[in-house]
Structure formats: C-alpha cells, structure tokens
Design a protein around this motif. Structure first.
Motif, short mmCIF file in Angstrom:
data_model
loop_
_atom_site.label_atom_id
_atom_site.label_comp_id
_atom_site.label_asym_id
_atom_site.label_seq_id
_atom_site.Cartn_x
_atom_site.Cartn_y
_atom_site.Cartn_z
N LEU A 1 0.83 -1.21 0.00
CA LEU A 1 0.00 0.00 0.00
C LEU A 1 0.86 1.26 0.00
O LEU A 1 0.53 2.26 -0.65
N HIS B 1 -9.39 -4.25 7.13
CA HIS B 1 -9.43 -3.62 5.82
C HIS B 1 -8.43 -2.46 5.81
O HIS B 1 -8.48 -1.58 6.68
N THR C 1 -6.52 0.64 3.41
CA THR C 1 -6.73 1.46 2.21
C THR C 1 -5.66 2.53 2.10
O THR C 1 -5.34 3.21 3.10
N TYR D 1 -4.80 5.85 -0.65
CA TYR D 1 -5.47 6.60 -1.70
C TYR D 1 -4.69 7.88 -1.97
O TYR D 1 -4.23 8.55 -1.04
N GLY E 1 -6.71 4.29 -5.76
CA GLY E 1 -6.63 3.77 -4.41
C GLY E 1 -6.52 2.25 -4.41
O GLY E 1 -7.04 1.58 -5.31
N GLN F 1 -7.09 -1.20 -1.98
CA GLN F 1 -7.71 -1.73 -0.77
C GLN F 1 -7.36 -3.20 -0.62
O GLN F 1 -7.32 -3.94 -1.61
#
Length: 501
Positions: free
Chosen positions: A116, A144, A146, A148, A153, A155
């Motif tokens: 990420l 979860h 994320t 962005y 983005g 996830q």
C-alpha cells in the motif's frame, strides 16, 4: 477547571462554623458575621457546580481581616457562570473517534502495508493522503486497509483477531518502517484518543505491541479520509497471467510527457467473440514514435455488456505498474467499469484475491493507432527474420556509442550473404555489427532510433522476430516469430516504429 486533589476542601458551612469558633475581637466577630451572611447569599445565587475551593478561600478568616464587601446575588450568578465555563467546556463539534483493537501476524500485516505504501505519493499536499486507513470489523473478523492518492486507491482485506471494531489512519512511512523491523511474531494494535488543550480536533494514536517491542504512532481520525469510488458493474474476469503478459509487452511504449497526457496511459479495448466464446483484451500504447498493440484472451465474459458492445478506456500507466507488481499469476482478475452520463470522471477497478485497485481514467480520445500502419499493410513485401537474442545483443553493443545527439542506427541488407549490417557513429566512437538473418526483398537501407528498437526487441517473447517494411520512410512493423518463450501466455503482438529520414 478540575478540583484540587492536594487537599480535601471541606464544605462551605463547616468552614464557616470553624471560623466562628475561633477567639475573635468584637470587630472581627462583626465582620465574620457579615461574611457568613454574604456566603449565604453567594450560595443561593451561585451554580451548584462552582468549585468549593474558590468559596472557602473567600471566607477563610484572618487576623488582618478588617472589612468585607458583600457580593450581590447578581455578581455571584456571573461568577458561577464563569466558573461553569471553565469547568465544563463546550462539546467538540467533531465526533469522538472509535477505538480499534486487533491482533494479527506481524509479517502478514507488514506485507500489505509495504504494498500500500508504494501507491502513496511523497509530495502529498494533504497530510491525510500520506496515511493508511485501517478498519477493523469484529463481526467478520476482517481487517481492511486502504491507501489513496486521489488518482487511484488500493484496498486489501485479510483475517485478524478483532477485539473492538473501529477505524483510524496512521502515517504509511513510519508504520511500514516499524513493521518491517518487527520479528516474526504476533502484533497487537490498540488505538486511543484525546482532546489536546487549545484544539477541538481529537488527537488519535495507536500503540503497536509485539514481543518485547512497544511503539506509539500518532495518526488522524478516519473521518478525514476521502472515500473511494465504489464500482459494481463487472465487465470481464481474466487470468492474471494474461493481464501481466499484456502489460509487460506494451507498457514500455507509453509517453512520459505530461503535455501529451492521454498518451501517458494504456488504451484498453474489451470485446467478446460469441462464436469462439472468448473475451478479448486489446491494449494500445504509444509515445508518438513507436506503437505497441498486444491482445490477450480469456475464455468467458461475466457481463452482458461485452456481448452487446465493445468498451474502451485509457488507464494511467502508474496504475498499471502497481497492478503488474502486485498481481500473482495464479490469480483471476475481475475488471469493473463505470462511466458518468457526461462522460467525465470515469473509473475502472481491478479486483483479485483480497485486493481491489480503483482508478480514475484519463479523459480524452485515444488516437487510432492502427491507422498509422493500415495504409502500408498490403505493401509490406520487404521482410527480415532474425534470431531475437543475437539481434538484441548486437543492438545493445552499438548503443554504447549513442548519446543524446547520436541515436540513429543504419541498417544495410546483404541479400547474397543473408546478413544485416548495423552501424552507429558519433564524434568520439563508432561501431558495426553483422547479424545473420533471412532476407526477402530489402533492396534499400533504413535508419532507426536504436533506443526504440532495443525496447521493442526486449518486449518480443518469441525466439525470433520479423521486421516488415514497405519503403525506407514507411513505418516498420515488428512481430514475434518462431517458438514462444516457455511459460508465455498465448497473445498477439504488433509493434510499429517510425523510421528516421
């Protein structure tokens, strides 16, 4: 203002009673009586939440006390109101952050965070975009994550022992750095929050505990994190190995010039062949000097959309690079697409395993690249078939003589000896390479940018390649020829290079 804990202040009436029991002069007694009477007035006019210590300090007798000015009920009310303002501040306009608590494998969490982090820009103008959103769900026992950057983005979801559901955001850089140094063990994250003096905004932090390590990271509330577009319209599901092969064979030809923004992406064209029961993904890329066209196939379509019409859109290359790095060849990738009625702010999503990547598409009409070579297809009578590896090595050796002003390689064809002579000269050095080949026609010589040719030859996955030409100034068509490399997905490729005059 909190009550003092250093001493226990007795109630008001007891203070007055003790004060009156002391030995006093007539004058002092008179003043004390006045003070007691004033205290009674203050008590009746003040708010019940007024600190007791303040009142006791006002009525504490002293040998030097000679005069006491009674406080009116109105003044006392004002004093009580002021005290209430100090002890009971106005509630914060911001909602209280949720508390998060979960435990999971430290290495697994680190792997997700590192991936990420790669999608987060280092020059973000918004602090929140430098953070990773962490959401814990106790009902599904899922975590979860994320990241962005307003362009796209990523996830990810995976199982974890969630003790308390909630969400928060933490800085990606420091979180990734700490987790990357944790030993192989379980890691526990528990969040907390507080209101810092002088600010109404809740301050959020998380404590990471693993083995003998304990680290606290300050973050931001999840309410500030922007929402990612949710797409539900699925176009097709294809093997990840096909998508990876298509991207590797095409992305080298995209433009890096932001002035040609539409050319900084890859143009996806999706269609369905009902007769063969195959879905087709055709990808075009170009920088204005060269063109790559790669077609990959999938056995079925998951949507009625491709059965009735073709769909095309242009995906930013930076998104596809992340996708290429993250995909596992054994996965299957579902492609979701959604367009707005005014044909702006269109989005695409790629979903595989427990990942989802959502991106905003590039606006504008992608050029019809096939029109570049179409007028010459029936004239491509001059052909060269050459072994890829030997041809590539010869080009790379010649590239040692190239610089910014000397990139042109000259190709001369010898039909009698079935050889290609390639040369490159600059002011300081020069080189010549001779490569065996099968020649058909080729009664002229051509000039070509050696950098573009090397990139194109590298993208060809077969053992040999074929170069087709119409005239010395017409576009050169390059295509795979011979046996595909081991493990290569079946696909169709064509590359076009503009020659130099």
């Amino acid at each position: 203002m909190a009550k003092s804990r250093l001493t226990e202040t007795p109630p008001q009436q007891k203070v007055v009673q003790r004060a009156t029991k002391k030995k006093r002069s007539p004058e002092t007694a008179t003043n004390s009586a006045k003070a007691e009477k004033s205290v009674t007035k203050i008590t009746k006019g003040s708010s019940t939440s007024e600190p007791e210590t303040a009142l006791s300090e006002q009525v504490e007798p002293s040998e030097k006390f000679t005069e006491y000015t009674p406080v009116s009920a109105t003044d006392a009310s004002d004093l009580g109101a002021k005290s209430n303002d100090e002890t009971l501040p106005e509630p914060s306009p911001y909602p209280s952050p949720s508390i998060v608590e979960f435990a999971c494998d430290a290495r697994e969490l680190n792997d997700y965070i590192q991936t990420l982090k790669s999608s987060i820009y280092s020059n973000n103008n918004h602090v929140i975009l430098s953070n990773i959103l962490i959401e814990a769900d106790a009902a599904t026992r899922q975590l979860h994550l994320t990241a962005y950057n307003l362009e796209f983005g990523i996830q990810a979801s995976f199982e974890a022992n969630v003790n308390q559901s909630g969400k928060l955001t933490l800085p990606a850089t420091i979180l990734a750095d700490i987790l990357g140094k944790f030993p192989k063990s379980r890691v526990t994250l528990k969040s907390s929050w507080e209101i810092i003096k002088g600010s109404d905004v809740p301050s959020v932090s998380a404590t990471l505990t693993a083995s003998r390590s304990k680290h606290v990271i300050r973050g931001l509330t999840a309410d500030e994190f922007p929402a990612i577009k949710s797409l539900e319209q699925k176009l097709v599901t294809i093997p990840a190995s096909v998508l990876i092969a298509v991207l590797k064979a095409s992305l080298f030809a995209v433009s890096s010039e932001e002035t040609k923004r539409i050319l900084t992406g890859a143009n996806f064209q999706l269609s369905h062949d009902a007769e063969r029961g195959l879905s087709q993904l055709r990808v075009w890329t170009t920088d204005g000097h060269r063109i790559a066209m790669v077609v990959g196939f999938s056995e079925s379509s998951d949507s009625d959309i491709l059965n009735t019409r073709n769909v095309q859109f242009t995906v930013p290359t930076k998104v596809l690079r992340v996708l290429e790095r993250t995909l596992n060849p054994t996965d299957r990738v579902a492609i979701y697409y959604e367009t707005e009625p005014d044909n702006s702010n269109n989005f695409v999503a790629f979903e595989w395993n427990n990942w989802r990547l959502t991106a905003q598409l590039l606006e504008g009409k992608y050029p019809n690249c096939d029109q570049i070579i179409a007028p010459y297809r029936h004239e491509l009578s001059h052909q060269i078939v050459v072994e890829k590896l030997s041809f590539l090595k010869a080009l790379e050796r010649l590239a040692s003589h190239s610089d910014k002003s000397h990139v042109t390689a000259i190709f001369e064809f010898d039909l009698d000896s079935q050889q290609v002579r390639i040369s490159l000269n600059n002011t300081l050095s020069s080189g010549t390479e001779i490569v065996d080949a099968k020649l058909f026609g080729c009664d002229f010589r051509i000039k070509c940018d050696i950098r573009y040719l090397i990139d194109t030859v590298k993208a060809v996955s077969s053992s040999d390649l074929r170069m087709l030409m119409a005239t010395p100034t017409a576009p050169i068509l390059i295509a795979p020829f011979g046996i595909p490399a081991s493990g290569t997905e079946a696909k169709e490729c064509e590359y076009i290079i503009a020659p130099q005059e």
